[in-house]
Scaffold this motif. Structure first.
Motif, mmCIF file in Angstrom:
data_model
loop_
_atom_site.group_PDB
_atom_site.id
_atom_site.type_symbol
_atom_site.label_atom_id
_atom_site.label_comp_id
_atom_site.label_asym_id
_atom_site.label_seq_id
_atom_site.Cartn_x
_atom_site.Cartn_y
_atom_site.Cartn_z
ATOM 1 N N SER A 1 -37.500 -8.212 -33.941
ATOM 2 C CA SER A 1 -36.015 -8.133 -34.412
ATOM 3 C C SER A 1 -36.044 -8.935 -35.605
ATOM 4 O O SER A 1 -35.314 -8.802 -36.921
ATOM 5 N N ASP A 2 -36.651 -10.220 -35.586
ATOM 6 C CA ASP A 2 -36.618 -11.261 -36.930
ATOM 7 C C ASP A 2 -37.219 -10.358 -38.053
ATOM 8 O O ASP A 2 -36.925 -10.552 -39.174
ATOM 9 N N SER A 3 -38.422 -9.865 -37.899
ATOM 10 C CA SER A 3 -39.041 -9.129 -38.720
ATOM 11 C C SER A 3 -38.476 -8.173 -39.509
ATOM 12 O O SER A 3 -38.488 -8.083 -40.498
ATOM 13 N N ALA A 4 -37.925 -7.389 -38.493
ATOM 14 C CA ALA A 4 -36.992 -6.045 -39.318
ATOM 15 C C ALA A 4 -36.020 -6.694 -39.987
ATOM 16 O O ALA A 4 -35.451 -5.994 -41.171
ATOM 17 N N TRP A 5 -35.247 -7.804 -39.635
ATOM 18 C CA TRP A 5 -33.871 -8.265 -40.276
ATOM 19 C C TRP A 5 -34.506 -8.854 -41.699
ATOM 20 O O TRP A 5 -33.829 -8.647 -42.643
ATOM 21 N N GLU B 1 -31.672 0.748 -42.378
ATOM 22 C CA GLU B 1 -32.362 1.182 -40.937
ATOM 23 C C GLU B 1 -32.951 -0.043 -40.482
ATOM 24 O O GLU B 1 -33.145 -0.291 -38.928
ATOM 25 N N TYR B 2 -33.692 -0.915 -41.262
ATOM 26 C CA TYR B 2 -34.280 -2.020 -40.494
ATOM 27 C C TYR B 2 -33.220 -3.086 -40.089
ATOM 28 O O TYR B 2 -33.554 -3.618 -38.938
ATOM 29 N N LEU B 3 -31.943 -3.155 -40.684
ATOM 30 C CA LEU B 3 -31.017 -3.960 -40.307
ATOM 31 C C LEU B 3 -30.584 -3.440 -38.863
ATOM 32 O O LEU B 3 -30.315 -4.173 -37.924
ATOM 33 N N THR B 4 -30.428 -2.122 -38.620
ATOM 34 C CA THR B 4 -30.131 -1.728 -37.403
ATOM 35 C C THR B 4 -31.056 -1.823 -36.260
ATOM 36 O O THR B 4 -30.555 -2.045 -35.313
ATOM 37 N N ARG B 5 -32.307 -1.449 -36.592
ATOM 38 C CA ARG B 5 -33.338 -1.690 -35.768
ATOM 39 C C ARG B 5 -33.335 -3.044 -35.167
ATOM 40 O O ARG B 5 -33.955 -3.347 -33.956
ATOM 41 N N TYR C 1 -31.064 -5.246 -34.695
ATOM 42 C CA TYR C 1 -30.193 -5.291 -33.413
ATOM 43 C C TYR C 1 -30.566 -4.635 -32.166
ATOM 44 O O TYR C 1 -30.496 -5.332 -31.005
ATOM 45 N N GLU C 2 -31.320 -3.509 -32.204
ATOM 46 C CA GLU C 2 -31.777 -2.606 -31.300
ATOM 47 C C GLU C 2 -32.968 -3.719 -30.683
ATOM 48 O O GLU C 2 -33.047 -3.534 -29.216
ATOM 49 N N TYR C 3 -33.732 -4.253 -31.551
ATOM 50 C CA TYR C 3 -34.814 -5.020 -30.655
ATOM 51 C C TYR C 3 -34.335 -6.209 -30.072
ATOM 52 O O TYR C 3 -34.816 -6.682 -28.916
ATOM 53 N N PHE C 4 -33.266 -6.753 -30.646
ATOM 54 C CA PHE C 4 -32.500 -8.103 -30.033
ATOM 55 C C PHE C 4 -31.972 -7.525 -28.747
ATOM 56 O O PHE C 4 -32.174 -8.240 -27.728
ATOM 57 N N PHE C 5 -31.210 -6.183 -28.550
ATOM 58 C CA PHE C 5 -30.740 -5.944 -27.337
ATOM 59 C C PHE C 5 -31.913 -5.877 -26.401
ATOM 60 O O PHE C 5 -31.662 -6.001 -25.199
ATOM 61 N N LEU C 6 -32.939 -5.093 -26.784
ATOM 62 C CA LEU C 6 -34.154 -5.212 -25.876
ATOM 63 C C LEU C 6 -34.531 -6.380 -25.326
ATOM 64 O O LEU C 6 -35.073 -6.641 -23.947
ATOM 65 N N ALA C 7 -34.814 -7.334 -26.162
ATOM 66 C CA ALA C 7 -35.270 -8.724 -25.825
ATOM 67 C C ALA C 7 -34.384 -9.467 -24.826
ATOM 68 O O ALA C 7 -34.933 -10.014 -24.192
ATOM 69 N N ALA C 8 -33.349 -9.201 -25.100
ATOM 70 C CA ALA C 8 -32.168 -9.650 -24.018
ATOM 71 C C ALA C 8 -32.399 -9.299 -22.651
ATOM 72 O O ALA C 8 -31.817 -9.923 -21.919
ATOM 73 N N GLN C 9 -32.993 -7.910 -22.522
ATOM 74 C CA GLN C 9 -33.081 -7.801 -21.039
ATOM 75 C C GLN C 9 -34.349 -8.560 -20.404
ATOM 76 O O GLN C 9 -34.364 -8.484 -19.240
ATOM 77 N N PHE C 10 -35.076 -9.366 -21.070
ATOM 78 C CA PHE C 10 -35.934 -9.742 -20.356
ATOM 79 C C PHE C 10 -36.092 -11.347 -20.650
ATOM 80 O O PHE C 10 -36.905 -12.175 -20.514
ATOM 81 N N GLY C 11 -34.843 -11.860 -20.703
ATOM 82 C CA GLY C 11 -34.397 -13.273 -20.494
ATOM 83 C C GLY C 11 -33.358 -13.459 -19.799
ATOM 84 O O GLY C 11 -32.595 -14.433 -20.048
ATOM 85 N N THR C 12 -33.244 -12.910 -18.582
ATOM 86 C CA THR C 12 -32.161 -13.008 -17.887
ATOM 87 C C THR C 12 -32.799 -14.035 -16.349
ATOM 88 O O THR C 12 -34.072 -13.731 -16.238
#
Length: 247
Positions: free
Chosen positions: A116-120, A83-87, A89-100
């Motif tokens: 995201s890095d911490s969860a991975w 689940e940490y590995l899955t989360r 990616y989820e954090y990574f996708f959320l972060a991508a929304q604020f770097g556009t």
């Protein structure tokens, strides 16, 4: 008289030495080998067979401290690591929304990328904990986790609130898994899942850090809610300053 007795003893010892000099040195035959019963004749003819043919060397050594036939006691911990590995990616996708170009929120992006890095890293570290115990890692699907998709138009408050909810659920699950592996009973079966080292790892390395993370994220969420309720018109400016604070 003494000199005669000494000469006789020297002569007797020399005779025995000359008699044994023609014999070949052989490995003494122990009645029982350290690794199991082996016939004495085999030991004398081939000393290596005492070790190579033993039962010990035909059985793989293992570092497992629970019943090897019931390794499913670690399934919940393996799911938790996945689940940490899955989360991550989820954090990574959320972060991508604020770097556009349309939504440049470097502070929120930094916060979510850090999660995201911490969860991975934590997921990989938990897999290593299983490897130390001789438990092969499997990607066990958790039906409670929905598929991770990249969603657009996520507000800053919604992203932080979602992160706080994820971290809180991870903390609750860590608490449940810790209770499972720290159930100490002298009369319990070895396969009950008791693992003092793993429960210590969960308490010290996961739960302590997770408590601080949940507290921080829930604080951010409540702070953003208060800023919005106080004056919705000034909320964009307040959000800008809050983003500057996160940077």
């Amino acid at each position: 008289m003494k000199s005669i007795i000494i000469l006789c003893l020297v002569a007797f010892a020399s005779a025995n030495l000359s008699t044994d000099s023609g014999k070949s040195l052989e490995t003494p035959c122990p009645p029982e080998n350290l690794f199991g019963e082996v016939e004495a004749q085999d030991c004398c003819s081939n000393p290596d067979s005492c070790v190579e043919d033993s039962v010990f060397f035909h059985t793989d050594a293992t570092s497992r401290i629970v019943d090897a036939s019931k390794v499913d006691v670690y399934d919940e911990f393996i799911k938790y690591a996945n689940e940490y590995l899955t989360r991550s990616y989820e954090y990574f996708f959320l972060a991508a929304q604020f770097g556009t170009y349309s939504k440049d929120r470097a502070g929120f992006e930094k916060l979510l990328n850090g999660l995201s890095d911490s969860a991975w890293n934590r997921g990989i570290d938990m897999i290593k904990q299983m490897a130390k115990r001789g438990i092969p890692h499997r990607y066990i699907l958790n039906k409670d986790i929905e598929g991770i998709v990249s969603s657009a138009n996520v507000t800053e408050m919604a992203a932080v609130a979602k992160a706080a909810d994820i971290e809180k659920n991870l903390l609750i699950k860590a608490n449940d898994i810790h209770r499972h592996h720290s159930h100490a009973s002298l009369t319990a079966s070895p396969s009950c899942g008791y693992d003092a080292s793993l429960s210590h790892y969960i308490a010290e390395e996961i739960m302590e850090e997770k408590v601080d993370t949940v507290r921080t994220l829930t604080g951010y969420t409540n702070q953003l809610k208060r800023l919005f309720k106080q004056d919705p018109k000034l909320y964009p400016l307040s959000l800008f300053m809050f983003n500057q604070q996160l940077e």
